[in-house]
Design a protein around this motif. Structure first.
Motif, short mmCIF file in Angstrom:
data_model
loop_
_atom_site.label_atom_id
_atom_site.label_comp_id
_atom_site.label_asym_id
_atom_site.label_seq_id
_atom_site.Cartn_x
_atom_site.Cartn_y
_atom_site.Cartn_z
N ALA A 46 35.81 91.14 47.67
CA ALA A 46 35.82 91.61 49.06
C ALA A 46 34.80 92.72 49.28
CB ALA A 46 37.22 92.10 49.42
N VAL A 47 34.72 93.66 48.33
CA VAL A 47 33.76 94.77 48.46
C VAL A 47 32.33 94.26 48.38
CG1 VAL A 47 32.92 96.89 47.37
CG2 VAL A 47 35.38 96.49 47.60
N TYR A 48 32.08 93.32 47.45
CA TYR A 48 30.74 92.74 47.34
C TYR A 48 30.35 92.02 48.63
CZ TYR A 48 26.88 89.78 45.82
OH TYR A 48 25.66 89.15 45.72
N LEU A 49 31.29 91.24 49.18
CA LEU A 49 31.02 90.52 50.42
C LEU A 49 30.73 91.48 51.57
CD1 LEU A 49 30.88 87.83 51.94
CD2 LEU A 49 33.35 87.98 52.30
N LEU A 50 31.52 92.55 51.67
CA LEU A 50 31.29 93.55 52.72
C LEU A 50 29.92 94.21 52.56
CD1 LEU A 50 34.65 95.47 53.25
CD2 LEU A 50 33.31 94.24 54.97
N TYR A 51 29.57 94.53 51.32
CA TYR A 51 28.26 95.14 51.06
C TYR A 51 27.13 94.23 51.55
CZ TYR A 51 24.27 94.77 47.79
OH TYR A 51 23.05 94.54 47.23
N LYS A 52 27.19 92.97 51.18
CA LYS A 52 26.13 92.04 51.56
C LYS A 52 26.12 91.78 53.06
CE LYS A 52 23.71 90.84 47.95
NZ LYS A 52 22.24 91.02 47.92
N LEU A 53 27.28 91.47 53.63
CA LEU A 53 27.33 91.12 55.05
C LEU A 53 26.96 92.29 55.94
CD1 LEU A 53 30.46 88.80 55.37
CD2 LEU A 53 28.06 88.18 55.25
N CYS A 54 27.42 93.48 55.60
CA CYS A 54 27.12 94.65 56.43
C CYS A 54 25.63 95.00 56.39
CB CYS A 54 27.96 95.84 55.99
SG CYS A 54 29.69 95.73 56.47
N THR A 55 25.04 94.98 55.19
CA THR A 55 23.61 95.31 55.10
C THR A 55 22.76 94.23 55.77
OG1 THR A 55 23.60 94.33 52.87
CG2 THR A 55 23.82 96.72 53.02
N ILE A 56 23.12 92.97 55.60
CA ILE A 56 22.36 91.90 56.25
C ILE A 56 22.51 91.96 57.76
CG2 ILE A 56 22.22 89.38 56.55
CD1 ILE A 56 22.93 89.09 53.60
N THR A 57 23.74 92.19 58.26
CA THR A 57 23.98 92.26 59.70
C THR A 57 23.18 93.38 60.34
OG1 THR A 57 26.22 91.35 59.48
CG2 THR A 57 25.74 92.59 61.48
N SER A 58 23.24 94.57 59.75
CA SER A 58 22.49 95.70 60.31
C SER A 58 21.00 95.43 60.30
CB SER A 58 22.81 96.98 59.53
OG SER A 58 22.43 96.85 58.17
N HIS A 59 20.52 94.77 59.24
CA HIS A 59 19.10 94.49 59.11
C HIS A 59 18.65 93.47 60.16
CE1 HIS A 59 15.83 95.75 56.78
NE2 HIS A 59 15.58 94.64 56.14
N ILE A 60 19.42 92.40 60.34
CA ILE A 60 19.06 91.37 61.31
C ILE A 60 19.10 91.93 62.73
CG2 ILE A 60 19.84 89.21 62.37
CD1 ILE A 60 20.54 88.19 59.62
N LEU A 61 20.11 92.74 63.06
CA LEU A 61 20.19 93.35 64.38
C LEU A 61 19.00 94.28 64.64
CD1 LEU A 61 24.00 94.15 64.71
CD2 LEU A 61 22.67 92.60 66.17
#
Length: 377
Positions: A207-222
């Motif tokens: 869960a922590v790994y998924l949050l790390y990846k998704l949050c960094t990717i989401t902020s980057h794409i936005l």
């Protein structure tokens, strides 16, 4: 008796079907959205939407067939098919579906029947994880060649051109879900299929790994989307970022493919992946590289909303800009916190063996070499 983490279970068989569903829905929503743009005479959006779909399909077919061909150097056929038959399937664009079919078919036989001996059971389950890992590698390619760019494109259209429709939101939702699924599925499959790498624990670490990846990717794409709204010349900057990632991969002298041409193509694809998120390209200590990478990402995440707010505030409604800026800020902070937490406390420690002792096998197979040389989590 096999440990549960070494078994290809019924749950994992059903999760393979879930992955197939998300893959199909992601492509289907994008194609339908492209048809909608075409009917509205938005030919630029039509072309770009279809371009990302076709790029993902084409390049995954190329690598899928190349891996089948490499594996055939050790056996005459793969799942009863000749090189000609496999080439025809990949020319028709259904190489990925062929792999799904083989994995589901062989997995069904295993999870609903029992093998005679422990040795046979271990070998069968390991081969299933190898099949799943090859598939997850291809899904990772498809995710960053199609889903991530598609998500960026649709966000740009929604934010910059005030075009909102149910199909656009469906496309973005399935792109996001496909990214999330591909990241976790790839990480878990790879670690299960490599004997010298510790298993990734389920629950909190995942869960922590998924949050790390998704949050960094989401902020980057936005952030990329805001910069594109500010100026379409941002595409030049994105091209530079891709070139830097590709050049870094080239300097590391990766040895993933069996031919020089495919190796160069592989490095170019890794450049695309590095445009959206960080991966360990050669399984080395990358602490310094990660610090540099995420420092650069943080600068972009802070700069993008500020540039839009001060240079061209009329491009976006203040409420929209504030909402997007808050999401970028929260995702950036949460993503970095999860990154530090994961690698300091939750990351599985590797227990490497000698290279010629892979679960009792004296010779490393092409499939094993491929997995060992691919992107490391």
């Amino acid at each position: 008796m096999l440990h549960s983490e070494n078994q290809y279970t019924r749950l994992r068989w059903f999760l393979t079907i879930v992955g197939l569903f998300l893959y199909v829905m992601d492509i289907w929503t994008d194609v339908v959205l492209a048809l909608k743009y075409f009917q509205e005479r938005e030919f630029v959006w039509t072309g770009l939407t279809l371009m990302f779909v076709l790029a993902g399909l084409l390049l995954t077919q190329i690598f899928s067939y190349a891996w089948y061909r490499d594996d055939m150097a050790e056996k005459e056929t793969i799942s009863g098919m000749s090189k000609g038959g496999l080439a025809a399937l990949h020319l028709l664009g259904i190489g990925i579906f062929t792999r799904y079919y083989h994995l589901l078919k062989q997995g069904f036989k295993v999870v609903w029947t029992k093998t005679n001996t422990v040795e046979e059971s271990e070998d069968v389950h390991h081969k299933l994880f190898c099949l799943a890992t090859d598939l997850s590698m291809l899904k990772l390619f498809e995710t960053f060649l199609e889903s991530a760019p598609q998500l960026l494109l649709q966000l740009y259209i929604v934010l910059g051109h005030a075009e909102c429709s149910v199909l656009q939101y469906l496309s973005m939702v399935f792109s996001f879900l496909n990214i999330a699924w591909a990241l976790v599925d790839y990480r878990r499959c790879l670690r299960r299929s490599l004997p010298h790498v510790s298993e990734m624990p389920s629950g909190t670490p995942t869960a922590v790994y998924l949050l790390y990846k998704l949050c960094t990717i989401t902020s980057h794409i936005l952030s990329y989307a805001l910069l594109l709204v500010l100026s379409t010349y941002t595409t030049v900057g994105l091209t530079v970022v891709w070139l830097l990632g590709t050049t870094w991969t080239h300097l590391l002298q990766t040895n993933f493919c069996s031919s020089a041409g495919l190796e160069h193509l592989y490095r170019a694809i890794i450049g695309v992946i590095l445009t959206f998120t960080f991966f360990n390209v050669k399984g080395q200590d990358t602490r310094v590289a990660m610090i540099i990478y995420y420092s650069f990402c943080s600068i972009i995440n802070v700069t993008a909303p500020l540039l839009v707010a001060f240079l061209k505030p009329e491009l976006l409604q203040m409420e929209t800009l504030l909402t997007v800026s808050c999401i970028i800020c929260v995702c950036s902070v949460l993503g970095l916190v999860c990154l530090v937490l994961y690698y300091l406390h939750l990351h599985p420690r590797e227990n490497r063996r000698e290279e010629d002792e892979v679960d009792g096998l004296k010779k490393e197979t092409e499939n094993m070499r491929r997995m060992r040389s691919f992107l490391q989590p």
